[in-house]
Design a protein around this motif. Structure first.
Motif, PDB file in Angstrom:
ATOM      1  N   TYR A 187      53.806  -5.228  73.400  1.00  0.00           N
ATOM      2  CA  TYR A 187      53.760  -5.682  72.016  1.00  0.00           C
ATOM      3  C   TYR A 187      52.739  -6.803  71.896  1.00  0.00           C
TER       4      TYR A 187
ATOM      5  N   TYR B 199      54.205  -3.646  67.416  1.00  0.00           N
ATOM      6  CA  TYR B 199      54.595  -2.796  68.539  1.00  0.00           C
ATOM      7  C   TYR B 199      54.574  -1.338  68.120  1.00  0.00           C
ATOM      8  N   GLN B 200      54.602  -0.472  69.129  1.00  0.00           N
ATOM      9  CA  GLN B 200      54.529   0.969  68.908  1.00  0.00           C
ATOM     10  C   GLN B 200      55.700   1.642  69.603  1.00  0.00           C
TER      11      GLN B 200
ATOM     12  N   ALA C 274      57.041   5.639  70.430  1.00  0.00           N
ATOM     13  CA  ALA C 274      56.561   7.018  70.416  1.00  0.00           C
ATOM     14  C   ALA C 274      57.588   7.948  71.036  1.00  0.00           C
TER      15      ALA C 274
ATOM     16  N   LEU D  89      54.001   2.820  64.399  1.00  0.00           N
ATOM     17  CA  LEU D  89      53.434   1.498  64.615  1.00  0.00           C
ATOM     18  C   LEU D  89      54.093   0.548  63.629  1.00  0.00           C
TER      19      LEU D  89
ATOM     20  N   CYS E  21      54.930   9.066  66.325  1.00  0.00           N
ATOM     21  CA  CYS E  21      54.470   7.785  66.835  1.00  0.00           C
ATOM     22  C   CYS E  21      54.557   6.793  65.678  1.00  0.00           C
TER      23      CYS E  21
END
Length: 83
Positions: A46, A10-11, A13, A20, A18
């Protein structure tokens, strides 16, 4: 023989960064708890991969563009030099 693992990707930001994340989980219960935590943080996108031990390679592409304000200031400075 090692059993399958789950990999949650998942990311997150913000305006400044940002992040990861690739997190391995050994069982479905741990994975479900992690997904619930993500949803409480309003992370709705995700990926889940099921597999054996994996190797990872990071590939990163970044495109930077000059800020419009900075470009305008540079153009003003150049036009003053030419006068």
């Amino acid at each position: 023989m090692p059993s399958d693992r789950f990999y949650l990707i998942y990311q997150e930001a913000s305006d400044e960064e940002c992040l990861l994340t690739i997190q391995p989980y050994d069982d479905q219960q741990e994975l479900a708890e992690a997904i619930n935590r993500l949803q409480s943080l309003q992370v709705e996108e995700y990926t889940i991969i099921k597999g054996k031990k994996m190797k990872a390679a990071l590939r990163l592409a970044v495109e930077l563009h000059e800020d419009e304000d900075t470009a305008a200031e540079a153009a003003d400075a150049k036009s003053k030099e030419n006068k």
